[in-house]
Design a protein around this motif. Structure first.
Motif, short mmCIF file in Angstrom:
data_model
loop_
_atom_site.label_atom_id
_atom_site.label_comp_id
_atom_site.label_asym_id
_atom_site.label_seq_id
_atom_site.Cartn_x
_atom_site.Cartn_y
_atom_site.Cartn_z
N THR A 259 0.96 -1.25 0.10
CA THR A 259 -0.04 0.02 -0.09
C THR A 259 0.78 1.17 -0.16
OG1 THR A 259 0.02 -0.10 2.35
CG2 THR A 259 -1.99 -0.92 1.18
N ASP B 124 -5.22 6.74 0.02
CA ASP B 124 -4.44 5.64 -0.80
C ASP B 124 -4.40 6.04 -2.31
OD1 ASP B 124 -4.62 2.24 -0.03
OD2 ASP B 124 -4.59 2.98 -2.21
N LYS C 195 -6.96 3.88 -4.15
CA LYS C 195 -8.47 3.96 -3.79
C LYS C 195 -8.82 5.50 -4.17
CE LYS C 195 -8.58 0.57 -0.13
NZ LYS C 195 -8.36 0.37 1.06
N SER C 196 -7.91 6.33 -4.11
CA SER C 196 -8.34 7.76 -4.02
C SER C 196 -7.44 8.51 -5.00
CB SER C 196 -8.34 8.65 -2.83
OG SER C 196 -8.83 7.81 -1.93
#
Ligand SMILES: Nc1ncnc2c1ncn2[C@@H]1O[C@H](COP(=O)(O)OP(=O)(O)OP(=O)(O)O)[C@@H](O)[C@H]1O
Ligand SMILES: [Mg+2]
Length: 327
Positions: free
Chosen positions: A61, A68, A71-72
């Motif tokens: 990650t 993230d 995710k974003s």
């Protein structure tokens, strides 16, 4: 500002899989100036591409300011400014048009775009050339414009992939003045990749990367301390190098010599093993000169990987050491 955990990037190639980044862990604080140092193919651009949401990690990650990158990605992009290794300006547009286009992409109002563009073009000394097509700019002018453009939306994190490669020393200095000025003004975090030892030297912390692995992370001072207080450099005949190396190993237990095929041998001076003169006096063959100097980041790189930054693989020493300082 940046948190990288167990990051791995594997590329599929015609010859199989290539691990470009291999389980790296790293945290960079807000306001920190961090430099990633490593030879060609170390995995620097791949790491930066993941940080800036251009590539997806294979494993692990990455967060930027708590967000993230997978995710974003849109929110992450708002926070970063990036100067790519390869030029990315539109050379059919003028300097002002390149700035304006970038400002539009980031949703700046017309007034903000005009104000920011003027102040940044003045900062990089291109205000007088603002209406000229980028096609007519020199390499140094293009790089200055790219930096101004990367700062247009006041990023919290500026990512620079070898921003000064191929530029003359004066332009390199000027570019660094702009970057430091922006850090001071906005408390911006800077993440840099470089081959230039002196650029890495001025960072708060340096990560040494080789073959996808982060072999060391610490302040430049601490990294250099690990090599030892001093390095001895001797000039001899090229055909004499190997016999000196084995003599130093057997007689003085010095295992981390670095040989340069031109006839230079260097190694950290061991503490308590007698002074340099005593060592040199006992060596076989001709010694034409000896120099004692403080270690630099190249010595750190040699110590960590057995290679030097210019990467002469044939010259790699078998004495690799992996150091994990503050990761
Ligand atoms: N799209 C890709 N497909 C396959 N392999 C890739 C790809 N991009 C990079 N690589 C490989 O990943 C490794 C790391 O490349 P990367 O560009 O990250 O290195 P670097 O440290 O930035 O090197 P340089 O100093 O030359 O810019 C190299 O072996 C490279 O060939
Ligand atoms: Mg690169």
């Amino acid at each position: 500002m940046i948190k990288i955990e167990k990051l791995k990037k594997i590329f599929s190639t015609s010859n199989g899989r290539r691990i470009a980044v291999n389980e790296i862990n790293l945290s960079v604080e807000k306001g920190e100036f961090f430099a990633l140092l490593g030879p060609n193919g170390a995995g620097k651009t791949t790491t930066i591409s993941i940080l800036s949401t251009i590539l997806k990690p294979s494993q692990g990650t990455v967060t930027v300011d708590g967000l993230d990158v997978v995710k974003s990605p849109h929110l992450v992009r708002q926070k970063i400014g990036i100067i790519f290794q390869d030029p990315s300006l539109d050379d059919r547009l003028s300097a002002s048009e390149n700035m304006d286009f970038h400002g539009r992409l980031y949703g700046l109002s017309k007034a903000q775009r005009l104000m920011q563009s003027e102040s940044l073009l003045k900062m990089v000394d291109l205000w007088d050339r603002r209406n000229d097509l980028v096609r007519t700019f020199s390499g140094g002018m293009r790089r200055r414009l790219e930096i101004a453009r990367g700062l247009m939306h006041h990023p919290k994190l500026l990512i620079l992939d070898e921003p000064t490669i191929g530029l003359d020393p004066k332009t390199r200095r000027t570019i660094w003045e702009y970057i430091h000025l922006s850090r001071k003004r906005w408390g911006m975090t800077v993440f840099l990749t470089t081959h230039y030892l002196e650029e890495a030297d001025s960072a708060d912390r340096v990560g040494v990367m080789d073959e996808g692995i982060l072999v060391a992370v610490d302040t430049p001072e601490n990294l250099k301390k690990m090599v030892g207080p001093e390095v001895l450099v001797l000039q001899t005949d090229p055909e004499n190098l190997e016999s000196i190396r084995s003599f130093l190993e057997n007689r003085f237990k010095i295992n981390d010599c670095h040989l340069d095929p031109e006839g230079e041998i260097s190694f950290p001076l061991p503490a308590g093993e007698g002074n340099a003169i005593n060592i040199v006096r006992t060596l076989p063959g001709n010694i034409y000169s000896m120099t004692i100097r403080k270690p630099d980041l190249d010595d750190v790189f040699i110590q960590m990987t057995g290679k030097n930054m210019s990467l002469n693989q044939e010259n790699a020493s078998p004495f690799h050491r992996v150091y994990r300082g503050k990761l």
